[in-house]
Design an enzyme around this catalytic site. Structure first.
Site, PDB file in Angstrom:
ATOM      1  CG  HIS A  54     -15.913  17.414  29.514  1.00 47.34           C
ATOM      2  ND1 HIS A  54     -14.919  16.880  28.717  1.00 47.34           N
ATOM      3  CD2 HIS A  54     -15.611  18.726  29.671  1.00 47.34           C
ATOM      4  CE1 HIS A  54     -14.042  17.835  28.429  1.00 47.34           C
ATOM      5  NE2 HIS A  54     -14.440  18.965  28.984  1.00 47.34           N
ATOM      6  CG  HIS A 103     -10.566  22.272  33.115  1.00 48.30           C
ATOM      7  ND1 HIS A 103     -10.380  22.405  31.751  1.00 48.30           N
ATOM      8  CD2 HIS A 103      -9.449  21.663  33.594  1.00 48.30           C
ATOM      9  CE1 HIS A 103      -9.192  21.895  31.432  1.00 48.30           C
ATOM     10  NE2 HIS A 103      -8.616  21.439  32.529  1.00 48.30           N
TER      11      HIS A 103
END
Length: 156
Positions: free
Chosen positions: A40, A147
């Site tokens: 990410h 996450h």
């Protein structure tokens, strides 16, 4: 006599091999925090108007091995700013857990979505640049993102 000693040591040898087999794989395993960063974070760059950004990054970051990951978001902010989100507004995660946090300001992100009809091994993605608040799940010591849960528009 020598055979008896060898047989006596056999259970100990089996135990040692079992322990090594259990411990060794975890030594090379990527931590959840490192996996979050790989999947990410792209602090160094922004795709500007590059339509192949997602195709390139998804492949480069190993998210098209064995399957096409359907959706992924890259954050174009310094890692420390994304880590700071873990100490901002607490929100409920999509899965109902209570360890998610929403960024207090919007961040530059790129959404990558698998195009209709795209199949492994030819993973093709649509690239969309956005300014959104991000929601991340955090855990560990130090408390860091593990996450990417969602991105949301500014609610003001």
């Amino acid at each position: 006599m020598a055979l008896e000693k060898s047989l006596a040591l056999l259970p100990l040898l089996v135990l040692v091999l079992l322990v090594l087999g259990w411990v060794q794989p975890s030594l090379g395993r990527e931590s959840r925090a490192k996996k979050f960063q790989r999947q990410h974070m792209d602090s160094d760059g922004s795709p500007s108007s590059n339509p192949t950004y997602c195709n390139d990054m998804m492949r480069r970051r190993n998210m098209t091995q064995g399957r096409c990951k359907p959706v992924n978001t890259f954050v174009h902010e310094p890692l420390v700013d994304v880590q700071d989100v873990c100490f901002q507004e607490k929100v409920t995660c999509k899965n109902g857990q209570a360890n998610c946090y929403k960024s207090s300001s919007s961040m530059h992100i790129t959404d990558c979505r698998l195009t209709n009809g795209s199949r492994y091994p030819n993973c093709a993605y649509r690239t969309s640049q956005k300014e959104r608040h991000i929601i991340v799940a955090c855990e560990g010591n130090p408390y860091v993102p593990v996450h990417f849960d969602a991105s949301v528009e500014d609610s003001t």
